[in-house]
Design a protein around this motif. Structure first.
Motif, PDB file in Angstrom:
ATOM      1  N   ILE A  62       0.463  -1.496  -0.080  1.00  0.00           N
ATOM      2  CA  ILE A  62      -0.179  -0.137  -0.187  1.00  0.00           C
ATOM      3  C   ILE A  62       0.962   1.900   0.018  1.00  0.00           C
ATOM      4  O   ILE A  62       0.333   2.669  -0.070  1.00  0.00           O
ATOM      5  CB  ILE A  62      -1.019  -0.182   1.211  1.00  0.00           C
ATOM      6  N   GLY A  63       2.129   1.334   1.254  1.00  0.00           N
ATOM      7  CA  GLY A  63       3.006   2.387   0.568  1.00  0.00           C
ATOM      8  C   GLY A  63       3.510   2.379  -0.291  1.00  0.00           C
ATOM      9  O   GLY A  63       3.863   3.363  -0.922  1.00  0.00           O
TER      10      GLY A  63
ATOM     11  N   VAL B 289      -1.495  11.651  -2.154  1.00  0.00           N
ATOM     12  CA  VAL B 289      -2.268  10.887  -0.994  1.00  0.00           C
ATOM     13  C   VAL B 289      -1.182  10.615   0.638  1.00  0.00           C
ATOM     14  O   VAL B 289       0.016  10.880   0.041  1.00  0.00           O
ATOM     15  CB  VAL B 289      -2.153   9.007  -1.867  1.00  0.00           C
ATOM     16  N   ARG B 290      -1.544  10.016   1.280  1.00  0.00           N
ATOM     17  CA  ARG B 290      -0.703  10.366   3.218  1.00  0.00           C
ATOM     18  C   ARG B 290      -1.915   9.497   3.330  1.00  0.00           C
ATOM     19  O   ARG B 290      -2.806   9.125   3.871  1.00  0.00           O
ATOM     20  CB  ARG B 290      -1.290  11.944   3.560  1.00  0.00           C
ATOM     21  N   GLY B 291      -0.647   8.733   4.065  1.00  0.00           N
ATOM     22  CA  GLY B 291      -1.487   7.965   5.222  1.00  0.00           C
ATOM     23  C   GLY B 291      -0.840   6.352   5.239  1.00  0.00           C
ATOM     24  O   GLY B 291      -1.129   5.996   6.196  1.00  0.00           O
ATOM     25  N   ALA B 292      -0.642   6.215   3.953  1.00  0.00           N
ATOM     26  CA  ALA B 292      -0.171   4.747   3.845  1.00  0.00           C
ATOM     27  C   ALA B 292       0.703   3.836   4.945  1.00  0.00           C
ATOM     28  O   ALA B 292       1.717   4.689   5.114  1.00  0.00           O
ATOM     29  CB  ALA B 292       0.348   4.288   2.147  1.00  0.00           C
TER      30      ALA B 292
ATOM     31  N   THR C 242      -5.244   4.698   8.589  1.00  0.00           N
ATOM     32  CA  THR C 242      -5.994   5.912   8.216  1.00  0.00           C
ATOM     33  C   THR C 242      -5.572   6.599   6.856  1.00  0.00           C
ATOM     34  O   THR C 242      -4.068   7.035   6.836  1.00  0.00           O
ATOM     35  CB  THR C 242      -6.322   7.110   8.940  1.00  0.00           C
ATOM     36  N   ILE C 243      -5.919   6.607   5.573  1.00  0.00           N
ATOM     37  CA  ILE C 243      -5.146   7.287   4.351  1.00  0.00           C
ATOM     38  C   ILE C 243      -5.787   8.112   3.632  1.00  0.00           C
ATOM     39  O   ILE C 243      -7.333   8.782   3.595  1.00  0.00           O
ATOM     40  CB  ILE C 243      -5.242   6.044   3.395  1.00  0.00           C
ATOM     41  N   THR C 244      -5.440   9.126   3.241  1.00  0.00           N
ATOM     42  CA  THR C 244      -6.393  10.455   3.349  1.00  0.00           C
ATOM     43  C   THR C 244      -6.126  10.592   1.100  1.00  0.00           C
ATOM     44  O   THR C 244      -4.264  10.301   1.401  1.00  0.00           O
ATOM     45  CB  THR C 244      -5.696  12.085   3.401  1.00  0.00           C
TER      46      THR C 244
END
Ligand code: EPZ
Length: 418
Positions: free
Chosen positions: A189-190, A203-206, A210-212
């Motif tokens: 996912i990262g 995209v943030r949070g991988a 919680t991903i935004t």
């Protein structure tokens, strides 16, 4: 149909770079549909699942070229919005095209991906994520989605890897922002987040739950290198634990394998984890010990994909190891094949008790699924005598030239027409 002849009893010695990750390159290939220009991908493994994904991209109108481990996808000519039933059946994870297709074309028509050897593979979380972003999803003789995503709040009841990826890809093409909660935290996912941001996404949070995703961004073309395959690494380390010897692997981050390394350490192997490589040594003259319970779990727990290879290594050990498979309903189909090699394993639902035996013996066995196939090869390397392994079509889905990799490590393995 080809089979693998594996002569056991030789320790493995050597070093190799692990090829790119199947479970990273597949969502990244689907993500290419969101780009406005050509994308060059390096370190792509040559696998049948990758070939299936390239076939889907071509059918959707993309120009695709593959040379060695580099793939160039030019999505500028893409115009399709349907994926045929035959293509959906060719690869279980073809569902990953749904989100980017919907974001790009504003509609998507697919058949159900179908189950696989691991049991039913529902997609309810994928579809509810798209609905949460404002898309209309109808399920009548297939999946029919309409409407460009607006973004929204996606709450996953299970940290599903595929549903997290589909939601991320649809959200990148949405007009507004999206938050994904209870997201899967797998390293792949990262890698997908890094790829999307390299093309201009937000995209943030991988890696967290919680991903935004910012909406309304145009993605350019670009170039990216896919991460190494941690499950191929786990399989090769299982082969070393089974056969004995010293194997050093480059191209993977040992932290993505920490739970697997810990099991092998507790079973009596020496493990060395450096930034540049991970190494496993096992003295073949000293039996492995049984390990504490191996319970699969979403990352950062023990990876379900490593369950079969690790079980294969521990089948010949002093002591017992209990396995609990919490992710899939039917992921012990390699057990009857290991029993044909002399293993003493009892399964009851999602639990398997491995009573270590002194040594396995060669037999005619068949791979029933991808990681079960890798497991049988690992078991054969430590067994007495020759094993004839069939069902290589499963193995070729996720291991590029498994026999070449093992030969590079000193194994006596060859692939022949049956
Ligand atoms: C990915 O599959 C991997 N495949 C699998 O690797 C891996 O085993 C799995 O994640 C778990 O880590 C790829 O990345 C291509 P999930 P995926 O959705 O996304 C249930 C291999 O050997 N579920 O995380 O399909 C599902 O039934 C393969 O390389 C729903 O109920 O897995 C399972 O019990 C095998 N509804 C659990 O969630 C849904 O909508 C986890 O599945 C989706 C999933």
């Amino acid at each position: 149909m080809s089979v693998m002849y594996i002569r056991g009893g030789r320790p493995l010695e050597g070093e190799l770079a692990v090829h790119g990750a199947k479970n990273s390159v597949l969502p990244i290939l689907a993500a290419c549909l969101l780009a406005k220009g050509p994308v060059t991908l390096n370190n792509c493994p040559r696998l049948t699942d990758v070939a299936a994904a390239l076939g889907i991209l071509r059918r959707l109108g993309c120009r695709v070229e593959q040379e060695g481990h580099t793939i160039v996808v030019d999505p500028t000519g893409a115009s399709g919005c349907s994926i045929s039933e035959e293509q959906m059946r060719s690869m279980r994870s073809s569902i990953i095209f749904l989100g980017p297709l919907l974001a790009r074309a504003g509609e998507a028509h697919l058949s159900y991906p179908g189950g696989c050897e691991l049991g039913p593979r529902p997609i309810d979380l994928h579809l509810s994520a798209l609905r949460a972003m404002g898309c209309e999803v109808r399920e009548e003789q297939g999946i029919h989605c309409l409407g460009r995503p607006k973004g929204g709040e996606v709450q996953l009841s299970i940290p599903s890897v595929g549903a997290t990826e589909n939601a991320m890809l649809c959200a990148v093409g949405a007009s507004g922002p999206t938050t994904i909660t209870n997201a899967a935290r797998e390293p792949e996912i990262g890698d997908l987040q890094s790829f999307l941001n390299s093309l201009g996404a937000g995209v943030r949070g991988a890696g967290s739950s919680t991903i935004t995703v910012e909406g309304g961004r145009c993605l350019s073309g670009g170039e990216y290198t896919v991460m190494g395959d941690r499950i191929v690494a786990a399989t090769l380390l299982s082969a070393a634990a089974s056969a004995g010897g010293t194997v050093r692997l480059r191209g993977v981050d040992w932290r993505h394998l920490a739970t697997v390394l810990s099991v092998f350490h507790q079973a009596g192997c020496r493990v060395e984890s450096k930034l540049e490589y991970v190494e496993l040594f096992r003295d073949g003259s000293v039996p492995l010990r049984g390990a504490p319970t191996v319970r699969t779990a979403p990352y950062p727990g023990f990876p379900t994909d490593a369950q079969a290879p690790v079980m294969a290594a521990l089948a010949a050990s002093q002591g017992c190891t209990l396995f609990v498979e919490t992710i899939f309903d039917s992921r012990y189909r390699h057990v009857p094949e290991l029993i044909r090699m002399g293993a003493d394993i009892t399964t009851e639902g999602r639990v398997a008790l491995v009573r270590g035996v002194e040594r396995l013996h060669g037999a005619r066995v068949e791979a029933t699924d991808l990681r079960g196939g890798g497991a049988l090869a690992a078991a054969a390397l430590g067994a007495e005598g020759t094993t004839v392994l069939s069902g290589l079509n499963h193995i070729d889905r996720g291991y590029e030239g498994l026999e070449e990799m093992l030969r590079l490590l000193g194994a006596d393995v060859e692939r022949r027409e049956a």
